[in-house]
Write an enzyme that holds these catalytic residues in place. Structure first.
Site, mmCIF file in Angstrom:
data_model
loop_
_atom_site.group_PDB
_atom_site.id
_atom_site.type_symbol
_atom_site.label_atom_id
_atom_site.label_comp_id
_atom_site.label_asym_id
_atom_site.label_seq_id
_atom_site.Cartn_x
_atom_site.Cartn_y
_atom_site.Cartn_z
ATOM 1 N N ASP A 260 0.713 -1.259 -0.027
ATOM 2 C CA ASP A 260 0.046 0.065 -0.091
ATOM 3 C C ASP A 260 0.808 1.463 0.144
ATOM 4 O O ASP A 260 1.830 1.214 0.396
ATOM 5 C CB ASP A 260 -0.963 -0.082 1.092
ATOM 6 N N GLY B 237 -0.187 5.460 -4.604
ATOM 7 C CA GLY B 237 -0.900 6.825 -4.885
ATOM 8 C C GLY B 237 -0.105 7.648 -4.172
ATOM 9 O O GLY B 237 0.169 8.809 -4.637
ATOM 10 N N TRP C 252 2.874 8.045 -2.556
ATOM 11 C CA TRP C 252 4.046 8.265 -2.954
ATOM 12 C C TRP C 252 4.182 9.286 -4.182
ATOM 13 O O TRP C 252 4.954 9.859 -4.365
ATOM 14 C CB TRP C 252 4.755 6.692 -3.588
ATOM 15 N N ARG D 160 -1.355 9.098 -9.784
ATOM 16 C CA ARG D 160 -1.261 7.727 -8.887
ATOM 17 C C ARG D 160 -0.541 6.715 -9.753
ATOM 18 O O ARG D 160 -0.047 5.880 -9.287
ATOM 19 C CB ARG D 160 -2.684 7.590 -8.612
ATOM 20 N N HIS E 213 1.879 3.499 -9.264
ATOM 21 C CA HIS E 213 1.887 1.882 -9.233
ATOM 22 C C HIS E 213 3.029 1.128 -10.246
ATOM 23 O O HIS E 213 3.477 0.257 -10.003
ATOM 24 C CB HIS E 213 0.607 1.708 -10.039
ATOM 25 N N LEU F 200 11.727 -19.885 -4.766
ATOM 26 C CA LEU F 200 10.493 -19.171 -4.285
ATOM 27 C C LEU F 200 9.253 -19.204 -5.122
ATOM 28 O O LEU F 200 9.157 -19.255 -6.231
ATOM 29 C CB LEU F 200 10.864 -17.539 -4.310
HETATM 30 C C1 IPE Z 1 -5.488 -2.844 -0.031
HETATM 31 O O1 IPE Z 1 -4.889 -1.354 -0.237
HETATM 32 C C2 IPE Z 1 -5.489 -3.557 -1.420
HETATM 33 C C3 IPE Z 1 -4.184 -3.849 -1.873
HETATM 34 C C4 IPE Z 1 -2.862 -3.212 -1.645
HETATM 35 C C5 IPE Z 1 -4.343 -4.141 -3.395
HETATM 36 P P1 IPE Z 1 -6.241 -0.503 -0.462
HETATM 37 O O2 IPE Z 1 -5.486 0.916 -0.647
HETATM 38 O O3 IPE Z 1 -6.963 -0.824 -1.473
HETATM 39 O O4 IPE Z 1 -6.873 -0.323 0.965
HETATM 40 P P2 IPE Z 1 -8.096 0.502 1.771
HETATM 41 O O5 IPE Z 1 -9.104 0.611 0.804
HETATM 42 O O6 IPE Z 1 -7.330 1.667 2.126
HETATM 43 O O7 IPE Z 1 -8.218 -0.321 3.044
HETATM 44 C C1 IPE Z 2 -1.703 0.091 -3.372
HETATM 45 O O1 IPE Z 2 -1.423 1.483 -3.427
HETATM 46 C C2 IPE Z 2 -1.876 -0.238 -4.845
HETATM 47 C C3 IPE Z 2 -3.246 -0.835 -4.894
HETATM 48 C C4 IPE Z 2 -4.259 -1.026 -4.154
HETATM 49 C C5 IPE Z 2 -3.555 -1.443 -6.481
HETATM 50 P P1 IPE Z 2 -2.725 2.619 -3.285
HETATM 51 O O2 IPE Z 2 -2.918 2.819 -4.648
HETATM 52 O O3 IPE Z 2 -3.734 2.116 -2.390
HETATM 53 O O4 IPE Z 2 -2.064 3.732 -2.760
HETATM 54 P P2 IPE Z 2 -2.504 4.918 -1.622
HETATM 55 O O5 IPE Z 2 -3.138 4.165 -0.612
HETATM 56 O O6 IPE Z 2 -3.682 5.422 -2.447
HETATM 57 O O7 IPE Z 2 -1.130 5.799 -1.445
HETATM 58 MG MG MG Z 3 -4.339 2.494 -0.527
#
Ligand code: IPE
Ligand code: IPE
Ligand code: MG
Length: 237
Positions: free
Chosen positions: A11, A14, A16, A24, A28, A122
């Protein structure tokens, strides 16, 4: 330290990107690089199983453009990275309801899953369109089918038997779960499998994850005492 299986909620991509005033999706893309460095770090640390949360069953709720970019990135990363990973001894598997993905992506996933590295180091499980509740429900459905067909009696249903229907049942239990990005929640990841997993919530944003960050978590893990219901005195006796 005998760690066989690590799971990671990747997580913070976005945020970052936002810190760098970029879209965003740029985060990724940087996240894919972090996956590669996490894999190298796990191979180096002799960890045989790594399960990564790449796309949750709830992530479809994101803006269409972001979902679509994630799918493209997923496909292109599989195309680009698989040969090298297979050569390095990484077997790639997928968990989740893959039927929701495009035919092209499903075909690629099937192709990648069938690859068997010569010297396996792995197993990488990529959780896509995965939800912990979905996993429990799909296990229940399969179990009911087997019961109806007569191969499972009601009295045979135990935790161990139910477990055998859940995702990752053939792999070692998950020793530790890391969530990057600072949130302290499971977000519907491996609910059944993490009953006794050690949890680590760290502030590092996923694109910044590397060998050093992993090592600091492994050091912290060593300080934990896994009691599985027993007392400390019992364990030290
Ligand atoms: C959890 O992250 C899912 C993945 C890392 C793939 P999210 O960013 O979607 O989680 P919430 O919605 O903030 O809990
Ligand atoms: C996790 O990073 C990646 C996915 C859920 C695909 P996020 O996209 O949730 O990043 P934040 O939490 O918005 O920073
Ligand atoms: Mg997230």
């Amino acid at each position: 330290m005998n760690i066989q299986h690590i799971a990671i909620i990747m997580d913070g991509n976005g945020r970052w990107a936002a810190q760098r005033k970029r879209p965003r999706t740029w985060g990724h893309k940087a996240g894919v690089k972090a996956v590669k460095s996490a894999l190298q770090a796990c191979v180096k640390a002799n960890i045989g199983h790594l399960t990564l949360f790449a796309f949750s069953s709830e992530n479809w709720r994101r803006p269409e453009a972001e979902v679509s970019r994630l799918m493209t990135l997923f496909l292109s990363s599989l195309e680009k990275e698989t040969p090298e990973l297979t050569q390095q001894g990484v077997a790639i598997r997928f968990i989740g309801d893959v039927s929701a993905f495009s035919d092209k992506l499903q075909a690629k996933m099937a192709e990648v899953s069938a690859l068997e590295p010569e010297r396996q180091q792995l197993t990488l499980n990529v959780a896509v369109n995965y939800g912990g509740r979905w996993d429990i429900v799909q296990a229940a459905k399969q179990l009911i089918i087997d019961h109806q067909q007569g191969s499972v009696n009601l009295d045979d249903i135990s935790e161990d038997l139910f477990h055998s229907y859940t995702c990752l049942a053939q792999q070692p239990a998950i020793d530790l779960l890391i969530r990057t990005g600072g949130e302290q929640r499971i977000s519907n990841f491996l609910l059944w499998q993490c009953a006794y997993t050690e949890l680590f919530f760290i502030d590092t944003l996923w694109p910044d994850f590397d060998e050093k960050v992993l090592q600091s978590v492994l050091d912290a893990y060593q300080q934990r005492e896994r009691r599985f219901g027993q007392t400390s005195e019992q364990l030290n006796a």
